[in-house]
Scaffold this motif. Structure first.
Motif, PDB file in Angstrom:
ATOM      1  N   ARG A   4       9.626   9.780 -14.998  1.00  0.00           N
ATOM      2  CA  ARG A   4      11.072  10.845 -14.497  1.00  0.00           C
ATOM      3  C   ARG A   4       9.694  11.183 -13.693  1.00  0.00           C
ATOM      4  N   GLY A   5      10.256  12.617 -13.071  1.00  0.00           N
ATOM      5  CA  GLY A   5       9.551  13.596 -12.607  1.00  0.00           C
ATOM      6  C   GLY A   5       9.444  13.286 -10.905  1.00  0.00           C
ATOM      7  N   ASP A   6       8.485  13.491 -10.554  1.00  0.00           N
ATOM      8  CA  ASP A   6       7.812  13.284  -8.918  1.00  0.00           C
ATOM      9  C   ASP A   6       7.539  12.055  -9.413  1.00  0.00           C
ATOM     10  N   LEU A   7       8.171  11.689  -8.350  1.00  0.00           N
ATOM     11  CA  LEU A   7       7.585   9.772  -8.045  1.00  0.00           C
ATOM     12  C   LEU A   7       6.259   9.563  -7.622  1.00  0.00           C
ATOM     13  N   ALA A   8       5.766  10.540  -6.527  1.00  0.00           N
ATOM     14  CA  ALA A   8       4.230  10.339  -5.860  1.00  0.00           C
ATOM     15  C   ALA A   8       3.414  10.656  -6.824  1.00  0.00           C
ATOM     16  N   THR A   9       3.153  11.031  -7.857  1.00  0.00           N
ATOM     17  CA  THR A   9       2.178  11.567  -8.716  1.00  0.00           C
ATOM     18  C   THR A   9       2.434  10.395  -9.757  1.00  0.00           C
ATOM     19  N   ALA A  10       3.151  10.169 -10.304  1.00  0.00           N
ATOM     20  CA  ALA A  10       3.450   8.817 -11.220  1.00  0.00           C
ATOM     21  C   ALA A  10       3.215   7.932 -11.069  1.00  0.00           C
ATOM     22  N   VAL A  11       3.376   7.174 -10.163  1.00  0.00           N
ATOM     23  CA  VAL A  11       2.863   6.491  -9.000  1.00  0.00           C
ATOM     24  C   VAL A  11       1.242   6.517  -9.343  1.00  0.00           C
ATOM     25  N   ARG A  12       0.542   7.420  -8.191  1.00  0.00           N
ATOM     26  CA  ARG A  12      -0.215   7.987  -8.416  1.00  0.00           C
ATOM     27  C   ARG A  12      -1.250   7.509  -9.757  1.00  0.00           C
ATOM     28  N   GLU A  13      -0.851   8.036 -10.787  1.00  0.00           N
ATOM     29  CA  GLU A  13      -1.473   8.182 -12.002  1.00  0.00           C
ATOM     30  C   GLU A  13      -1.871   6.570 -12.902  1.00  0.00           C
ATOM     31  N   LEU A  14      -0.415   6.112 -12.185  1.00  0.00           N
ATOM     32  CA  LEU A  14      -0.783   4.430 -13.095  1.00  0.00           C
ATOM     33  C   LEU A  14      -1.604   3.987 -11.975  1.00  0.00           C
ATOM     34  N   LYS A  15      -1.836   3.936 -11.015  1.00  0.00           N
ATOM     35  CA  LYS A  15      -2.682   3.155  -9.848  1.00  0.00           C
ATOM     36  C   LYS A  15      -3.653   3.715 -11.090  1.00  0.00           C
ATOM     37  N   GLU A  16      -4.156   4.457 -10.812  1.00  0.00           N
ATOM     38  CA  GLU A  16      -5.698   4.791 -11.447  1.00  0.00           C
ATOM     39  C   GLU A  16      -5.657   4.541 -12.622  1.00  0.00           C
ATOM     40  N   GLN A  17      -4.586   4.404 -13.758  1.00  0.00           N
ATOM     41  CA  GLN A  17      -4.633   3.790 -15.514  1.00  0.00           C
ATOM     42  C   GLN A  17      -4.723   1.858 -14.931  1.00  0.00           C
ATOM     43  N   SER A  18      -4.331   1.316 -13.221  1.00  0.00           N
ATOM     44  CA  SER A  18      -4.273  -0.244 -14.225  1.00  0.00           C
ATOM     45  C   SER A  18      -6.070  -0.627 -13.691  1.00  0.00           C
ATOM     46  N   VAL A  38      14.770  -3.171  -3.359  1.00  0.00           N
ATOM     47  CA  VAL A  38      14.841  -2.366  -1.800  1.00  0.00           C
ATOM     48  C   VAL A  38      15.100  -1.094  -1.797  1.00  0.00           C
ATOM     49  N   THR A  39      15.616  -0.371  -2.800  1.00  0.00           N
ATOM     50  CA  THR A  39      15.813   1.570  -2.864  1.00  0.00           C
ATOM     51  C   THR A  39      14.301   2.165  -2.744  1.00  0.00           C
ATOM     52  N   LEU A  40      13.157   1.753  -4.173  1.00  0.00           N
ATOM     53  CA  LEU A  40      12.500   2.224  -4.630  1.00  0.00           C
ATOM     54  C   LEU A  40      11.206   2.361  -4.428  1.00  0.00           C
ATOM     55  N   ALA A  65      11.443   4.547  -0.581  1.00  0.00           N
ATOM     56  CA  ALA A  65      10.798   6.083  -1.324  1.00  0.00           C
ATOM     57  C   ALA A  65       9.256   5.366  -1.322  1.00  0.00           C
ATOM     58  N   LEU A  66       8.966   4.832  -1.940  1.00  0.00           N
ATOM     59  CA  LEU A  66       7.105   5.081  -2.347  1.00  0.00           C
ATOM     60  C   LEU A  66       6.315   4.039  -0.395  1.00  0.00           C
ATOM     61  N   ALA A  67       6.711   3.506   0.338  1.00  0.00           N
ATOM     62  CA  ALA A  67       6.046   3.215   1.799  1.00  0.00           C
ATOM     63  C   ALA A  67       6.437   4.647   2.272  1.00  0.00           C
ATOM     64  N   GLU A  68       7.848   5.453   2.279  1.00  0.00           N
ATOM     65  CA  GLU A  68       7.480   6.888   2.733  1.00  0.00           C
ATOM     66  C   GLU A  68       6.343   7.891   1.932  1.00  0.00           C
ATOM     67  N   LEU A  69       6.112   7.416   0.965  1.00  0.00           N
ATOM     68  CA  LEU A  69       5.352   8.104   0.351  1.00  0.00           C
ATOM     69  C   LEU A  69       3.618   7.602   0.179  1.00  0.00           C
ATOM     70  N   GLY A  70       3.529   6.694   1.455  1.00  0.00           N
ATOM     71  CA  GLY A  70       2.754   6.003   1.864  1.00  0.00           C
ATOM     72  C   GLY A  70       1.329   5.206   0.749  1.00  0.00           C
ATOM     73  N   LEU A  71       2.067   5.128  -0.565  1.00  0.00           N
ATOM     74  CA  LEU A  71       2.178   4.365  -1.898  1.00  0.00           C
ATOM     75  C   LEU A  71       2.020   2.243  -2.266  1.00  0.00           C
ATOM     76  N   ILE A  72       2.483   2.151  -1.209  1.00  0.00           N
ATOM     77  CA  ILE A  72       2.005   0.385  -1.308  1.00  0.00           C
ATOM     78  C   ILE A  72       1.207   0.117  -0.379  1.00  0.00           C
ATOM     79  N   ASP A  73      -0.054  -0.765  -0.803  1.00  0.00           N
ATOM     80  CA  ASP A  73      -1.513  -0.995  -0.060  1.00  0.00           C
ATOM     81  C   ASP A  73      -1.289  -2.846   0.079  1.00  0.00           C
ATOM     82  N   GLU A  74      -0.060  -3.423  -0.514  1.00  0.00           N
ATOM     83  CA  GLU A  74       0.067  -4.802   0.689  1.00  0.00           C
ATOM     84  C   GLU A  74       1.980  -4.804   0.017  1.00  0.00           C
TER      85      GLU A  74
END
Length: 186
Positions: free
Chosen positions: A98-112, A121-123, A126-135
């Motif tokens: 919940r909350g800010d998607l960019a912050t949450a996904v960055r935290e998950l990436k840091e812990q991964s 499709v939808t999510l 949003a992740l592409a818009e935020l530049g968070l998809i690496d592959e």
């Protein structure tokens, strides 16, 4: 820090409707291997519920793992993160984001350690818009659907990609893997 990998099934004409495509053993094995490379899966509500309905092992199922469909064996025990503002709770080895998607996904990436996987499709839009998809991995099915939904409809800016791998499955799927040429830090 782990990378976020996006994999999606798409027809030759760009349709990403999960009900359209060519299903085969090597297709399931390919996606199972993708899941095994990730230490967490990030789904939106719709994809999570669709996956749970189709691939969750029934309570009390004692089928040996070696006898399961490889995709079931990979997805059922996987750790899942569900992005939703409408679900009150999730189970199936899952937790809500919940909350800010960019912050949450960055935290998950840091812990991964081994990386994260996402689909749908939808999510991913949003992740592409935020530049968070690496592959980006597109599994192109050898068929024409003649309808949508289509990938990344409404994306606000072009994402330039570099082809890093291509392969084929026996059933005729073309797998194309890309990385963003320029990963903007947002």
């Amino acid at each position: 820090m782990g990378e976020l990998r996006y994999s999606i099934n798409v027809t030759v004409d760009g349709c990403c409707d999960h009900r359209v495509g060519v299903i085969s053993d090597d297709f399931h094995l390919h996606h199972a291997n993708n899941l095994k490379r990730a230490d967490g899966l990030i789904f939106g509500r719709i994809t999570y519920q669709m996956m749970e309905d189709a691939w969750r092992r029934p309570e009390g199922d004692t089928t040996p793992e070696a006898d399961l469909d490889p995709f079931v064996a990979a997805i059922d025990p996987a750790r899942k993160f569900v992005v939703s503002s409408t679900l009150d709770s999730v189970d199936w080895n899952s937790e809500l984001i919940r909350g800010d998607l960019a912050t949450a996904v960055r935290e998950l990436k840091e812990q991964s350690v081994t990386g994260l996987a996402t689909g749908g499709v939808t999510l991913p839009l949003a992740l592409a818009e935020l530049g968070l998809i690496d592959e980006f991995e597109f599994v192109v099915h050898p068929c024409i659907a003649g309808h949508g939904p289509y990938l990344f409809a409404g994306l606000s800016d072009v994402v330039d990609l570099e082809l890093v791998d291509r392969s084929e499955l026996e059933a005729g799927h073309a797998i194309q893997t890309y990385r963003p040429k320029k990963q903007a830090s947002r």
